[in-house]
Design a protein around this motif. Structure first.
Motif, short mmCIF file in Angstrom:
data_model
loop_
_atom_site.label_atom_id
_atom_site.label_comp_id
_atom_site.label_asym_id
_atom_site.label_seq_id
_atom_site.Cartn_x
_atom_site.Cartn_y
_atom_site.Cartn_z
N GLY A 164 -13.16 23.06 51.18
CA GLY A 164 -13.20 23.59 49.81
C GLY A 164 -14.26 22.94 48.94
O GLY A 164 -14.31 23.17 47.73
N ARG A 165 -15.15 22.14 49.57
CA ARG A 165 -16.22 21.50 48.81
C ARG A 165 -17.41 22.44 48.67
O ARG A 165 -17.54 23.44 49.38
CB ARG A 165 -16.66 20.21 49.51
N ARG A 166 -18.30 22.08 47.76
CA ARG A 166 -19.57 22.78 47.61
C ARG A 166 -20.70 21.76 47.77
O ARG A 166 -20.61 20.67 47.22
CB ARG A 166 -19.66 23.45 46.23
N PRO A 167 -21.75 22.08 48.52
CA PRO A 167 -21.92 23.35 49.24
C PRO A 167 -20.99 23.46 50.44
O PRO A 167 -20.51 22.44 50.97
CB PRO A 167 -23.38 23.29 49.69
N VAL A 168 -20.73 24.71 50.84
CA VAL A 168 -19.81 24.99 51.94
C VAL A 168 -20.23 24.28 53.21
O VAL A 168 -19.40 23.87 54.03
CB VAL A 168 -19.73 26.52 52.15
N ARG A 169 -21.54 24.07 53.37
CA ARG A 169 -22.08 23.46 54.57
C ARG A 169 -21.46 22.08 54.84
O ARG A 169 -21.31 21.67 56.01
CB ARG A 169 -23.60 23.34 54.44
N ARG A 176 -17.53 21.07 62.65
CA ARG A 176 -18.35 21.05 63.86
C ARG A 176 -18.30 19.65 64.51
O ARG A 176 -18.18 19.53 65.74
CB ARG A 176 -19.78 21.44 63.53
N ALA A 177 -18.36 18.61 63.69
CA ALA A 177 -18.28 17.25 64.23
C ALA A 177 -16.93 16.98 64.89
O ALA A 177 -16.85 16.33 65.94
CB ALA A 177 -18.54 16.23 63.11
N LEU A 178 -15.86 17.49 64.28
CA LEU A 178 -14.53 17.32 64.87
C LEU A 178 -14.43 18.02 66.21
O LEU A 178 -13.90 17.47 67.18
CB LEU A 178 -13.47 17.86 63.91
N ARG A 179 -14.94 19.24 66.29
CA ARG A 179 -14.88 19.98 67.55
C ARG A 179 -15.70 19.28 68.63
O ARG A 179 -15.26 19.16 69.78
CB ARG A 179 -15.36 21.42 67.34
N GLU A 180 -16.88 18.80 68.26
CA GLU A 180 -17.73 18.11 69.25
C GLU A 180 -17.10 16.81 69.73
O GLU A 180 -17.20 16.45 70.90
CB GLU A 180 -19.11 17.84 68.64
N THR A 181 -16.41 16.11 68.82
CA THR A 181 -15.79 14.83 69.18
C THR A 181 -14.51 15.01 69.98
O THR A 181 -14.27 14.30 70.96
CB THR A 181 -15.49 14.02 67.90
N LEU A 182 -13.68 15.97 69.57
CA LEU A 182 -12.36 16.11 70.17
C LEU A 182 -12.34 17.05 71.37
O LEU A 182 -11.40 17.00 72.18
CB LEU A 182 -11.37 16.62 69.11
N SER A 199 -16.03 34.89 48.38
CA SER A 199 -17.27 35.11 49.12
C SER A 199 -17.70 33.85 49.85
O SER A 199 -18.18 33.91 51.00
CB SER A 199 -18.38 35.59 48.18
N GLU A 200 -17.52 32.68 49.23
CA GLU A 200 -17.82 31.42 49.92
C GLU A 200 -16.91 31.24 51.13
O GLU A 200 -17.36 30.83 52.22
CB GLU A 200 -17.66 30.24 48.96
#
Length: 367
Positions: A164-169, A176-182, A199-200
């Motif tokens: 829920g932060r901005r920017p969405v990235r 992505r880091a969690l998926r790569e690590t776990l 929209s975000e």
């Protein structure tokens, strides 16, 4: 058996690190311990966690409504007259944490009186739940490191990721880091606490699809009616209503109106009695549920696992049961233990817990 008194005891226990999310952050558990006394000497307990940035309650308001309104309405009432008790509580608008704590404390008394665990009285489906751990805002690698520690130490492989932060990235990079690590064996889902626009959130969902997210919770405000409905229609996984659906009536409107396809049940918000009603509504309407977390203490977690393990549909998904690990201390005499990614129910009468009076004296705020 009659109610003779209701205590509301404020206490504060610091977290080892603040939990940050889109609607605020928490540094200290400023909660209220609720005790319901009876004329047969049985005492029921429960925890009331105020969340001023979500529901408008504060520690002071919980104490005030219990001492000035609810106690006067309930002292003298039969412990087993649950519908009468709730009718009296319902005269006062709001105050979900205060009402829920009284409800759960009364269930605790009932279990003690009948010499049965509360989870058996509720349904008794299973003796444990899988655990999901909630990850607050941090840099991608720090969040991935915490998830790895939870997996390696407690066997937890299900993680709720605050976004829920901005920017969405920022949050996409975290996921992505969690998926790569776990790796693929971990289950990941996201909770936006209404932080993005529709929209975000739609843009984020397109990238989350590639990462195998299993749930999306409150990514945008529910009062953005058309945007929220379009978002839910686009979402390929269950879209969970949490703080936008805090009563059985709101749950019904949310599901029928297309604002969500699943519901988070929080015993700290709807107690045991109204959590049953929410659960049964969801079952009847074909909506999934997940047992949520109010950044609960161990006492609050005991209540969540007691309810979640009582039914097949509420135990199907991992419950959010581990954030007490972030607290520097707790009030229970016998701490909870997460083993192999699961948490067992207490197989003793009532909730099966006792308060360490020395710790309560140390942390209470009214002396």
């Amino acid at each position: 058996m009659k109610i003779t008194a209701i205590e509301a005891i404020p206490y504060a226990i610091p977290y080892t690190q603040p939990l940050k999310f889109a609607s605020g952050e928490v540094h200290t558990a400023e909660h209220v311990l609720v005790r319901v006394h009876t004329d047969e000497g049985l005492v029921g307990i429960a925890d009331a966690p105020p969340r001023p940035f979500t529901y408008g309650e504060t520690q002071e308001s919980v104490i005030g409504v219990i001492e000035k309104i609810f106690a006067a309405q309930l002292v003298g009432a039969d412990v087993f007259a649950r519908e009468l008790i709730h009718a009296r509580l319902h005269r006062t608008v709001g105050n979900p944490a205060a009402k829920s704590a009284i409800d759960m404390a009364l269930w605790d008394v009932t279990g003690q009186a009948l010499d049965r665990p509360v989870t058996h009285l509720l349904g008794g489906y299973t003796d444990r739940m899988r655990v999901s751990h909630m990850l607050g805002f941090e840099a991608p690698q720090r969040m991935a490191d915490e998830a790895s520690r939870m997996r390696d130490t407690y066997g937890i492989t299900v993680f709720k990721v605050k976004v829920g932060r901005r920017p969405v990235r920022l949050d996409i990079d975290v996921c992505r880091a969690l998926r790569e690590t776990l790796g693929d064996e971990a289950e990941l889902y996201v909770d936006g606490n209404r932080g993005w626009t529709a929209s975000e959130a739609a843009a984020a969902l397109r990238e989350f699809d590639e990462l195998g997210m299993t749930l999306a919770e409150e990514l945008c405000p529910a009062d953005d009616v058309l945007g929220r409905r379009r978002l839910v229609q686009q979402c390929r996984v269950p879209f969970v209503a949490d703080e936008s659906a805090t009563t059985p009536a709101e749950v019904t409107r949310s599901l029928l109106g297309g604002d969500a396809t699943a519901v988070s049940i929080k015993t700290a918000r709807t107690g045991f009695t109204h959590s049953q009603r929410v659960l049964f509504q969801c079952e009847g309407m074909g909506a999934e549920v997940v047992m949520g977390n109010q950044i609960d203490t161990q006492l609050g977690t005991v209540c969540t696992v007691a309810f979640g393990a009582a039914y097949a549909s509420s135990s199907r998904r991992a419950g959010e049961l581990s954030n007490f690990l972030d607290m520097s201390d707790d009030l229970l005499t016998q701490p909870l233990v997460i083993t192999d990614g699961t948490l067992a129910v207490r197989e003793r009468p009532g909730l099966g817990v006792a308060i360490d009076e020395d710790k309560l004296s140390r942390y209470r705020q009214d002396r």
